[in-house]
Design an enzyme around this catalytic site. Sequence first.
Site, PDB file in Angstrom:
ATOM      1  CE  LYS A 116      -1.788   5.263   1.218  1.00  0.00           C
ATOM      2  NZ  LYS A 116      -2.018   5.404   2.676  1.00  0.00           N
TER       3      LYS A 116
ATOM      4  CG  ASP B 180      -1.853   1.200   1.244  1.00  0.00           C
ATOM      5  OD1 ASP B 180      -2.693   1.315   0.335  1.00  0.00           O
ATOM      6  OD2 ASP B 180      -1.707   2.034   2.164  1.00  0.00           O
TER       7      ASP B 180
END
Length: 822
Positions: free
Chosen positions: A687, A683
């Site tokens: 980003k 994750d």
Amino acid sequence: MNGFMKVLKFGGSSVGSAGSIRKVVDIIADYKKTGIHVAAVSSAMAGVTNKLLKLGQKAASNDPDYQVLLKEIEKLHFNTLKDLLKVKNQSHALASVKKILNELEDLTHGVYLLKELSPRTTDLLLSFGERLSCYIINAYAQQEGLDSELLDARLLIRTDDCFGNARVKVELTEQNIRAYFREHPAIQIITGFISSTEKNETTTLGRGGSDYTAAIFGAALDAEEIEIWTDVDGVLTTDPRHVKKAFSLSEMTYEEAMEMSHFGAKVIYPPTLQPAFKKQIPLRVRNTFNRGFPGTLIKSTAGSGNYLVKGISSITDISLVNLQGSGMVGVAGVSSRLFGALAQHNINIILITQASSEHSICFAIEPKDSSKARRVIEREFDREIKNGKIDSVVVEKDMSIVAIIGENMAKTPGIAGKLFNALGKNGINVAAIAQGSSERNLSIVISQKDISKTLNTIHEVFFLSEIKTLNVFLIGTGLIGSTLISQIARHNENLIKEHALKINIVGMANSKKMIFNEEGLPLEGWKGNLMKKGRKSTAATFVDRMIAMNLQNSVFVDCTSSHEVVNEYEKVLKYSISITTPNKLAGSGDLERFRKLKKLAVRNDVKYQYETNVGAGLPVITTLNDLINSGDKILKIEGVLSGTLSYIFNAFKKGRRFSEVVSEAREKGYTEPDPRDDLNGMDVARKILILAREAGHDLCLEDVEIRNILPPACIQASTIDDFFIELEKADDHFEQLRDEAERKGEVLRYIARMEDGKATVGLESVDASNPFYTLDGSDNMISYTTDRYLERPLVIRGPGAGSEVTAAGVFAEIISISHYLG
């Protein structure tokens, strides 16, 4: 007659039933009570003229079923009469109506035998509608105590013998009317639409004939006002069938009314009202079924009112013909040949526009004339087409005309800019434009599929600019989506009051069901409605329905983490619908697709926003873009980009086991159901990849170095329970990392970094000089080192996880898109 007279005209819908006729007579009686003398012109009962025409056609084609229609007409008028009249008054009236119906029966029987329906016979046939309706109205008016008389307009209105659209002999007709009214002071109930030659042959006055009758009588009698009574509250700003928020205009000029009617407004037909316009007699359009409403006053001059545009009119179905070629440039007589040839074949031109280069001429016609127009033009310009000087004739079908109309438009700058800006932002393509030198009318040609969207867009811009409506299509009603719905529900009233913005969620879907409502879905009890009333949903069917609805000011909100939904983004942007999403899969997925999506947004003049991909509600991407767009150079990006991992390592203090902290984070909802989805760093990698791409680096997910913090046994555990068992075994490892950091006066932080075009993600130990040292809770922190912020990096800090802040970020982008749409 003196100036205290009014001529009232009642259309078919106003006399369509016994109840309607009662209202008509009440209106006449009310004027009588106030001392205003009136004459009333009436059309046939609703639908009767069409039935009479069909009756004649069936009889002429030797179809014995014409008698069925004849019985229907007889039944309608008998039942209406019986409903209106007291029993003691019925006998004579029914006999009189029967006599008229017998005459109709004899006429149609003759047509049946001869198998012929001439224009003369058609006019006589159609006259029965008005003769019957006016007889019934007069009979009921007399029963109610009014001093009224039936006046067959054929006695007074004299015409030529152009059957179907007879020309009135004005001077003779006006003499007849004035002489008749001097001898007949009673209220006259006048048959509309019908007239006669000087040989007493029945004629009709063509389209809008009853309006014409009212205008003829009003002009001859110097009436104070002519009132057209119909079934709507006057002339509306636009077509209410397309625009639910259309409203009545208080007044307009004759010229505005002419323009509105030419481009599709059906309430009045101004060409037939010329006798009244010539004498500057005001015309008022009113609603028989809403007598208290003043309606629309049409007169020679009208107040400026509050709106630059007075109305939006439209013709739904036209064909656009284009003639172009180098052989037209500088050649005199091309236009004359073109339109002369079309006129010879009775092809009516609705709109014309020509490029200043003289290279092309395009014009709008009725679809029924398109094939004939092509043949006529090809024949007229046969030589030029064969020589290649003029291209083949192009006919575009399924087109519409929309016109904005108003006296106030003249000499007012910015009208066209406002119009085309609104259309462009909503992805509405304009195929042709026309404006006269009076600037009273600006007309555009668009695709027919966009007619409703166009009318709503323009109506909102020019009439409802105080409040903008944004139509939101939300897919994904999980934690973030449901929180967003709650936030919109709580703040919508304030947005309307403080920001003149109304957000309508017109479509929503989860992984199983979808539901739509053009007027906006009720947000109270939305979950139950979605599951009970929704139908089977996929991302593709949801998007297809959204596109088919073709609403203005549409925004697509993706609150899923689905690849299936991301696959639909390209189609959404191609249809000029803006997107806002916390879904990271597009921004961190295939690089070429990501670039294409951004280019599509620019090309289609819409927004593709994904601020919440990185920092939830924090202005991470916006700040980065502001730095780059203002000329700064990004040297390094560092950040704690996971609220989950921020919480875990902030809570992992002496005396606590790592597995215990992860379990606690899971119980509080900070982690995914399987905490490995957070702890594996993927994750965070997505980003930092998104930020790297925003900074201009063409990286892919495989280019991000992820330094794994979990032992292989934790990663390979087959179940979540097994994972926690293995994690407990690794507690000593994590405790050792923490203790080592503490000995150096440092803390553990999970940091993403982008520098020199390389991106890394991993667990690091930082000292008190590092801005990440002071982080607590689930806060995120992003640091930008740039040419301008070299010694002291620009730092953004705040909650970077949680449904409330993420939904708030999406909410903010929705509002931002509304500002962009104007």
